[in-house]
Write an enzyme that holds these catalytic residues in place. Sequence first.
Site, PDB file in Angstrom:
ATOM      1  N   TYR A 179      15.544   3.584   7.249  1.00 36.35           N
ATOM      2  CA  TYR A 179      16.932   3.854   7.632  1.00 36.35           C
ATOM      3  C   TYR A 179      17.676   4.735   6.623  1.00 36.35           C
ATOM      4  O   TYR A 179      18.888   4.922   6.742  1.00 36.35           O
ATOM      5  CB  TYR A 179      17.698   2.531   7.810  1.00 36.35           C
ATOM      6  CG  TYR A 179      17.126   1.634   8.880  1.00 36.35           C
ATOM      7  CD1 TYR A 179      17.522   1.757  10.208  1.00 36.35           C
ATOM      8  CD2 TYR A 179      16.189   0.654   8.571  1.00 36.35           C
ATOM      9  CE1 TYR A 179      17.002   0.942  11.201  1.00 36.35           C
ATOM     10  CE2 TYR A 179      15.659  -0.175   9.556  1.00 36.35           C
ATOM     11  CZ  TYR A 179      16.064  -0.032  10.868  1.00 36.35           C
ATOM     12  OH  TYR A 179      15.546  -0.844  11.846  1.00 36.35           O
ATOM     13  N   HIS A 239      18.582  -0.673  -3.781  1.00 36.34           N
ATOM     14  CA  HIS A 239      18.388  -2.114  -3.740  1.00 36.34           C
ATOM     15  C   HIS A 239      17.086  -2.511  -4.407  1.00 36.34           C
ATOM     16  O   HIS A 239      17.021  -3.477  -5.162  1.00 36.34           O
ATOM     17  CB  HIS A 239      18.416  -2.592  -2.294  1.00 36.34           C
ATOM     18  CG  HIS A 239      17.479  -1.853  -1.375  1.00 36.34           C
ATOM     19  ND1 HIS A 239      17.459  -0.480  -1.277  1.00 36.34           N
ATOM     20  CD2 HIS A 239      16.517  -2.297  -0.517  1.00 36.34           C
ATOM     21  CE1 HIS A 239      16.541  -0.113  -0.392  1.00 36.34           C
ATOM     22  NE2 HIS A 239      15.953  -1.186   0.073  1.00 36.34           N
ATOM     23  N   ARG A 240      16.032  -1.740  -4.155  1.00 38.87           N
ATOM     24  CA  ARG A 240      14.731  -2.056  -4.755  1.00 38.87           C
ATOM     25  C   ARG A 240      14.750  -1.800  -6.253  1.00 38.87           C
ATOM     26  O   ARG A 240      14.190  -2.572  -7.034  1.00 38.87           O
ATOM     27  CB  ARG A 240      13.629  -1.229  -4.085  1.00 38.87           C
ATOM     28  CG  ARG A 240      12.214  -1.607  -4.562  1.00 38.87           C
ATOM     29  CD  ARG A 240      11.142  -0.862  -3.781  1.00 38.87           C
ATOM     30  NE  ARG A 240      11.215  -1.199  -2.364  1.00 38.87           N
ATOM     31  CZ  ARG A 240      11.662  -0.375  -1.413  1.00 38.87           C
ATOM     32  NH1 ARG A 240      12.095   0.835  -1.728  1.00 38.87           N
ATOM     33  NH2 ARG A 240      11.699  -0.757  -0.170  1.00 38.87           N
ATOM     34  N   ASP A 244      10.350  -7.634  -0.340  1.00 35.15           N
ATOM     35  CA  ASP A 244      10.659  -7.511   1.077  1.00 35.15           C
ATOM     36  C   ASP A 244      12.087  -7.000   1.166  1.00 35.15           C
ATOM     37  O   ASP A 244      12.954  -7.444   0.399  1.00 35.15           O
ATOM     38  CB  ASP A 244      10.512  -8.854   1.802  1.00 35.15           C
ATOM     39  CG  ASP A 244      10.575  -8.681   3.317  1.00 35.15           C
ATOM     40  OD1 ASP A 244      10.080  -7.642   3.816  1.00 35.15           O
ATOM     41  OD2 ASP A 244      11.098  -9.571   4.011  1.00 35.15           O
ATOM     42  N   SER A 245      12.306  -6.060   2.039  1.00 37.03           N
ATOM     43  CA  SER A 245      13.623  -5.442   2.084  1.00 37.03           C
ATOM     44  C   SER A 245      13.958  -5.002   3.495  1.00 37.03           C
ATOM     45  O   SER A 245      13.094  -4.927   4.374  1.00 37.03           O
ATOM     46  CB  SER A 245      13.683  -4.239   1.128  1.00 37.03           C
ATOM     47  OG  SER A 245      12.680  -3.288   1.455  1.00 37.03           O
ATOM     48  N   LYS A 305       6.361   2.862  -3.948  1.00 37.91           N
ATOM     49  CA  LYS A 305       6.741   1.634  -4.636  1.00 37.91           C
ATOM     50  C   LYS A 305       5.914   1.450  -5.911  1.00 37.91           C
ATOM     51  O   LYS A 305       6.436   1.016  -6.949  1.00 37.91           O
ATOM     52  CB  LYS A 305       6.542   0.428  -3.715  1.00 37.91           C
ATOM     53  CG  LYS A 305       7.502   0.359  -2.550  1.00 37.91           C
ATOM     54  CD  LYS A 305       7.279  -0.915  -1.752  1.00 37.91           C
ATOM     55  CE  LYS A 305       8.194  -0.994  -0.547  1.00 37.91           C
ATOM     56  NZ  LYS A 305       8.008  -2.263   0.212  1.00 37.91           N
ATOM     57  N   ARG A 332       0.837  -1.197   0.000  1.00 42.23           N
ATOM     58  CA  ARG A 332       0.000   0.000   0.000  1.00 42.23           C
ATOM     59  C   ARG A 332       0.880   1.258   0.000  1.00 42.23           C
ATOM     60  O   ARG A 332       0.408   2.350   0.298  1.00 42.23           O
ATOM     61  CB  ARG A 332      -0.945  -0.015   1.200  1.00 42.23           C
ATOM     62  CG  ARG A 332      -2.055  -1.063   1.055  1.00 42.23           C
ATOM     63  CD  ARG A 332      -2.891  -1.204   2.322  1.00 42.23           C
ATOM     64  NE  ARG A 332      -4.054  -2.041   2.105  1.00 42.23           N
ATOM     65  CZ  ARG A 332      -4.048  -3.361   2.043  1.00 42.23           C
ATOM     66  NH1 ARG A 332      -2.899  -4.016   2.183  1.00 42.23           N
ATOM     67  NH2 ARG A 332      -5.159  -4.051   1.849  1.00 42.23           N
TER      68      ARG A 332
END
Length: 222
Positions: free
Chosen positions: A176, A202-203, A81-82, A19, A15
């Site tokens: 972070y 990373h994403r 997931d990260s 992203k 949600r």
Amino acid sequence: MTRVPEGARVVLATRNAGKVRELRQLLAGAVPGLDVDAAVVDAGAVGAPDVVEDGVTFEQNALKKARAVAAHTGLIAVADDSGLAVDVLGGAPGIFSARWSGAHGEDRANLELLLAQLADVPDAHRGAEFVCAAALAVPSTPDARGVHSIHFTHVEHGRLRGTLLRAPVGEGGFGYDPILRPTGRDESTAQLSSAEKNAISHRGHAFRALLPYLVDALAARS
């Protein structure tokens, strides 16, 4: 009954509007003519239930979310997931990054606890990385009961190495971001523009690696 918005073809199991925006931007350049605003929706738009992230790896959690949302909606699903893996903590907080302080999603409390735990760690040993697992799940056509099974899954990973600062810097991003300075940069992740962050994050790496599989899945269902 699952409600699927008109034109929806991919559901991102989140949600988080940021992203969804990232995935739309990636698909806009990869699938000419695709109305990405209509085609890519979030979990809330299709009434998907929340999925308990009880896996022991990023990959397990991402796959679980993607499979559950694809089965619920009948749409191609993408999930990620990260978290943050700190070298001197043996990869922690890892999958517990979002609830490191005890309550899920308390960004400031998580960040402050981590900084306190690392207060005596010298700069030379403050290496860390953001880690992401991005998963794709493609459902089958429904059976006689209208139930979708999953006939294809794929997972890709992305990482962003850096050094942990001793205090938060920057107002952007979330989690972070204010305390990680990416390798080769002078700014924290929270000081980068959205475009700069997406290019190295990373994403971003994980989603771009997953993109060819997603494009193929869309083509197969067109």
